[in-house]
Design a protein around this motif. Structure first.
Motif, mmCIF file in Angstrom:
data_model
loop_
_atom_site.group_PDB
_atom_site.id
_atom_site.type_symbol
_atom_site.label_atom_id
_atom_site.label_comp_id
_atom_site.label_asym_id
_atom_site.label_seq_id
_atom_site.Cartn_x
_atom_site.Cartn_y
_atom_site.Cartn_z
ATOM 1 N N LEU A 45 0.829 -1.197 0.000
ATOM 2 C CA LEU A 45 0.000 0.000 0.000
ATOM 3 C C LEU A 45 0.869 1.256 0.000
ATOM 4 O O LEU A 45 1.939 1.274 0.610
ATOM 5 N N SER A 46 0.396 2.277 -0.685
ATOM 6 C CA SER A 46 1.087 3.558 -0.701
ATOM 7 C C SER A 46 0.782 4.335 0.586
ATOM 8 O O SER A 46 0.114 3.828 1.488
ATOM 9 N N LEU A 207 -11.591 -0.346 3.940
ATOM 10 C CA LEU A 207 -10.352 0.377 3.653
ATOM 11 C C LEU A 207 -9.815 1.125 4.856
ATOM 12 O O LEU A 207 -8.872 1.895 4.739
ATOM 13 N N ALA A 208 -10.422 0.910 6.019
ATOM 14 C CA ALA A 208 -9.962 1.558 7.247
ATOM 15 C C ALA A 208 -10.301 0.653 8.420
ATOM 16 O O ALA A 208 -11.230 -0.147 8.350
ATOM 17 N N ALA A 209 -9.520 0.777 9.489
ATOM 18 C CA ALA A 209 -9.768 -0.058 10.656
ATOM 19 C C ALA A 209 -11.133 0.225 11.275
ATOM 20 O O ALA A 209 -11.712 -0.629 11.939
ATOM 21 N N ALA A 216 -14.002 6.032 -4.723
ATOM 22 C CA ALA A 216 -13.850 5.941 -6.170
ATOM 23 C C ALA A 216 -12.661 5.035 -6.462
ATOM 24 O O ALA A 216 -11.617 5.124 -5.810
ATOM 25 N N VAL A 217 -12.812 4.149 -7.447
ATOM 26 C CA VAL A 217 -11.804 3.131 -7.670
ATOM 27 C C VAL A 217 -11.519 2.947 -9.148
ATOM 28 O O VAL A 217 -12.415 3.059 -9.996
ATOM 29 N N GLY A 245 -8.109 9.448 -3.284
ATOM 30 C CA GLY A 245 -8.053 10.163 -2.022
ATOM 31 C C GLY A 245 -7.592 9.329 -0.844
ATOM 32 O O GLY A 245 -7.484 9.853 0.279
ATOM 33 N N LEU A 246 -7.283 8.046 -1.057
ATOM 34 C CA LEU A 246 -6.880 7.164 0.037
ATOM 35 C C LEU A 246 -5.481 6.591 -0.196
ATOM 36 O O LEU A 246 -4.521 7.036 0.390
#
Length: 261
Positions: A45-46, A207-209, A216-217, A245-246
């Protein structure tokens, strides 16, 4: 409902229902077969986020080209949290052209993944190598519920399969968002295959804990099966997904599948 984000874009159940039709051409109606598959995957992951990883074991039994059952046990690590998940899948014929598939999943840990969920799909084979499928799903997380669907159109010719899918999904009471995807598969004999895929839109994913998010993907990927012996094949997959944005996720996986025939 496997990793690789999953139900909407990579359609594990959808693909398992489509492959039997190719198998009919390749090896006839007698396809009773038992399989065991072990796999492992890793996501880079970035944005400095720690890598994700997953391992899984799948036991499968197919009684005919359109009737089968499988059970998968998975371990996943995301955001430093460990989850275990158990999934089951069943498909069976409802007539000459109609196939029903059902899925279920449960997690006793569910720190990031859904605590339980299910899905059902109907696949209709049409003349001329065409087919259509409709799928509905529901996943319950600790605090929210996610409802989804997908509608697919596919076309077979020779050893190829092309398909397009639209997958609307809704997080709790938020507006419905949709991902569009297309893929092309090439089959080699009775067991080998390679698939390429592209997708764009918005989806709901863990996508988050804190729980699932709408993002958007854009994604591109490939996966396949490489027979290396009469009863042994390697499975592989790779994809790149940009969550606007993530972060960007780069996934690779490798597995081994042993079959009874």
């Amino acid at each position: 409902m496997t990793h690789m984000s999953p139900s909407a874009r990579f359609g594990a159940l959808a693909l398992s229902l489509l492959l039997p039709r190719v198998a009919v051409v390749a090896q006839g109606a007698s396809t009773r077969i038992a399989t065991v598959e072990v796999r492992a995957g890793r996501d880079a992951l970035s944005e400095g986020i720690s890598p994700w990883q997953d391992q899984g074991v799948t036991l499968g039994l197919r009684a005919s080209t359109r009737t089968g059952v499988s059970v998968t046990a998975e371990r996943m690590e995301r955001f430093g949290l460990d989850d275990q998940r158990l999934q089951g899948e069943l498909s069976f014929a409802l007539g000459r052209r109609l196939t029903l598939g059902v899925e279920g999943e449960v997690s006793t840990t569910h720190q990031v993944v859904a605590k339980d969920g299910g899905a059902a799909q109907l696949h209709l084979s049409l003349p001329g190598g065409w087919g259509v499928a409709a799928r509905g799903s529901m996943r319950r997380y600790t605090a929210v519920e996610v409802q989804g669907a997908s509608f697919s159109l596919e076309r077979y010719w020779g050893n190829f399969l092309a398909s397009y899918s639209a997958a609307p999904v809704r997080l709790a009471d938020a507006p419905v968002v949709t991902t569009h995807s297309a893929r092309l598969s090439r089959f080699f004999g009775a067991r080998g295959s390679v698939t390429v895929m592209g997708a764009s839109g918005k989806e709901v994913e863990a996508l988050a804990a804190a729980g699932p998010l709408v993002a958007a993907v854009r994604a591109a990927g490939a996966w396949g099966v490489i027979p290396v012996a009469p009863h042994l094949a390697l499975t592989w997959g790779a994809d790149v997904t940009r969550y606007e944005g993530l972060f960007t996720r780069r996934h690779v996986s490798l597995g081994a599948r042993v079959s009874s025939r």
